[in-house]
Design a protein around this motif. Structure first.
Motif: not given
Length: 564
Positions: A261-271, A313-320
């Motif tokens: 799921f993380l790959e499919a949604t290109r999630a932020e890794q910071g979490a 575009e721009g930072p996602r900031i954080q995911d759900a």
């Protein structure tokens, strides 16, 4: 006999000594063909219990010291009765009839009638492997020497185990106040009553099955021996062991599905940054975050550049929250499972019966009547695990739902449709399967331990309901398998829908392996097709354990430079 003999494990490739912490459940199921152990009432570890559950066959015997201790206690029990002590189930009747004395001439016959009257269970039978584990657990509790039964009785139980004879033990009827009904059914088989038993793939009346297995067709219980067989929590414990093993494997599966799921949604890794989890100071959570980092190790998709490739575009900031809190949810569940292993080990090596026989300070023995059959701790633990398994199902369903919506999935095609959107409806109804199952899981997560019902004229006015709890846990695990299959199938589809546009970027080492596993069995969805077979194959991947085993393999250092 050397102490090390009791820990000998026989493998298909030879014999090795396995430490109590060496084997994981996945290793047990894939490598072990048989187990050999000696019971002493004090040494059954989690690893040994899983071996008995998973092995193709087992060989179990009673240790010499336990045999001597049991014989001594038996003599002491008989002396206490001869001295006039009134004892529940020995020279007094049971339940609300406890005040009815049993003449000596009737006490052996009483054992047969206890088994007959208590074998009133209904519903599905325990699986052969769970029934076998329940018998081994009961034999081990007897081996402690506090129940007053003869060592010959344990020998009889183990003769059936070693021969591969399994009593048919219905799972409905027990209130968690002793496993009276299922263990009474086992007792009928042990004694040779015409109750159903299984051997070598067939079921029939116990005398026929015992003879086919080369065992004496009957066995006589002496006074006081029926109650120690049925009074206790061995069936609940055996089913709990099975549930914990299943849950551990499904958590592995969830972690793999989550990484896809993380790959499919290109999630932020910071979490998943180790620093933030170290600050929380929950070891199982720290490990859950480490597993996620290892599975996506080397990903180019989950980077600013990867996100920009799809026009973000721009930072996602954080995911759900469902993304950021997964290590916390998984860590809490992993901690619960670790606690369960410790509770099960204590239960397996305890005298869970009533009454018990103890040496007196001035010599001789005496009976003490109490409530050691009560499975309150296990029952409440099981209820808690069911709630956490349900929460994992809710979390998995929330994540798969995000994949359907363009906004929530960060511009995956709506409904994960593989062709023209609109003409093709995609996977919306696949996700609805998870939505349909999660409320059922939530209903089953109501703690049965809070729903005690009085029974037997108020003599048993509080019951743990632990068997209801463990039945609900297994039913929720059944549903979770399909919920996770939906998650796996949809996450893999999400990856395939954008992989051409992401061709310049690699998947993580673990996620690439897991995606290929899914695609070995299920083709990506292009134009709409009949989807039930796809979901059934995905469920088989989860239920059969292949996907979970691939998750563990993807975390091995030889396959993953980030695994250390």
């Amino acid at each position: 006999m050397p102490v090390s003999w009791r820990f000998l494990v026989v493998l298909a490739v030879g014999a090795v000594t396995v430490s109590s912490t060496a084997a994981t459940p996945a290793e047990v199921v894939t490598s072990r063909s048989g187990a050999v152990l000696e019971l002493d009432g004090d040494s059954l570890t989690w690893a040994r219990l899983v071996e008995v559950l998973e092995a193709d066959h087992v060989t179990v015997r009673l240790g010499l010291r336990s045999r001597q201790r049991m014989a001594e206690t038996r003599r002491g029990a008989e002396a206490a009765l001869a001295a006039g002590q009134r004892v529940y189930g020995w020279n007094q009747a049971l339940g609300p009839l406890k005040d009815e004395p049993l003449p000596e001439v009737d006490r052996v016959e009483f054992q047969r009638r206890v088994l007959r009257s208590h074998a009133a269970g209904v519903g599905p039978a325990l699986s052969d492997r769970v029934a076998r584990l329940a018998l081994v657990l009961r034999a081990n509790t007897m081996a402690r020497g506090a129940m007053g039964v003869r060592p010959e009785f344990v020998d009889r139980i183990l003769d059936l185990v070693n021969a591969g004879v399994t009593p048919r033990m219905p799972e409905i009827g027990s209130l968690g106040t002793g496993d009276l009904q299922p263990m009474a059914a086992a007792g009928l088989v042990l004694t040779g009553e015409p109750a159903p038993a299984r051997f070598a793939g067939r079921e029939g009346p116990a005398p026929d099955i015992l003879a086919a297995a080369g065992l004496p067709p009957s066995f006589r219980l002496e006074q006081g021996e029926a109650l120690p067989l049925i009074s206790g929590s061995s069936v609940v414990t055996a089913r709990y062991v099975d549930a914990v093993v299943r849950a551990e494997r499904l958590v592995d599966t969830y972690e793999g599905a989550f990484a896809l799921f993380l790959e499919a949604t290109r999630a932020e890794q910071g979490a998943f940054d180790a620093r933030t989890h170290d600050e929380r100071r929950i070891p199982a959570e720290v490990e859950a975050a480490r597993v996620t980092r290892a599975l996506v190790c080397g990903t180019g998709w989950m980077t600013d550049e990867g996100r920009e490739a799809l026009g973000e575009e721009g930072p996602r900031i954080q995911d759900a929250v469902s993304v950021r809190a997964t290590p916390h949810v998984v860590g809490a569940l992993r901690q619960r499972l670790a606690d369960a292993r410790g509770h099960v080990e204590r239960e397996a090596n305890a005298s869970t019966s009533n009454p018990l026989v103890f040496p007196k300070a001035g010599g001789g023995h005496e009976f003490v009547m109490g409530g050691n059959w009560d499975a309150a701790l296990l029952g409440h633990e099981i209820d808690s695990l069911t709630a956490q398994v349900t929460d994992l199902g809710v979390l998995s369903q929330e994540l798969s739902a995000r994949l359907l919506a363009e906004k929530w999935s960060y511009d995956l095609p709506a409904n994960l449709a593989g062709g023209a959107v609109g003409l093709n409806s995609g996977m919306v109804q696949v996700q609805s399967v998870a939505v349909a199952l999660v409320p059922e899981m939530q209903q089953l997560a109501t703690p049965a331990g809070t729903l005690s019902r009085p029974a037997k004229f108020g003599q048993e006015d509080h019951n743990t309901m632990a068997m209801a709890s463990v039945r609900a846990l297994h039913a929720d695990l059944d549903r979770l398998e399909t919920v996770l299959a939906v998650h796996v199938l949809m996450a893999a589809q999400g990856i395939d829908l954008i992989k051409d546009r992401m061709a310049a970027f690699p998947l993580g080492a673990g996620t690439d392996r897991l995606h290929r596993v899914v695609r070995r069995h299920i083709e990506p969805l292009a134009d709409d097709r009949y989807l039930t077979p796809d979901l059934e194959r995905a469920t088989d991947l989860v239920r059969g354990g292949e996907f979970g085993r691939e998750v563990r393999a993807a975390l091995a250092p030889e396959h993953n430079r980030c695994a250390a």
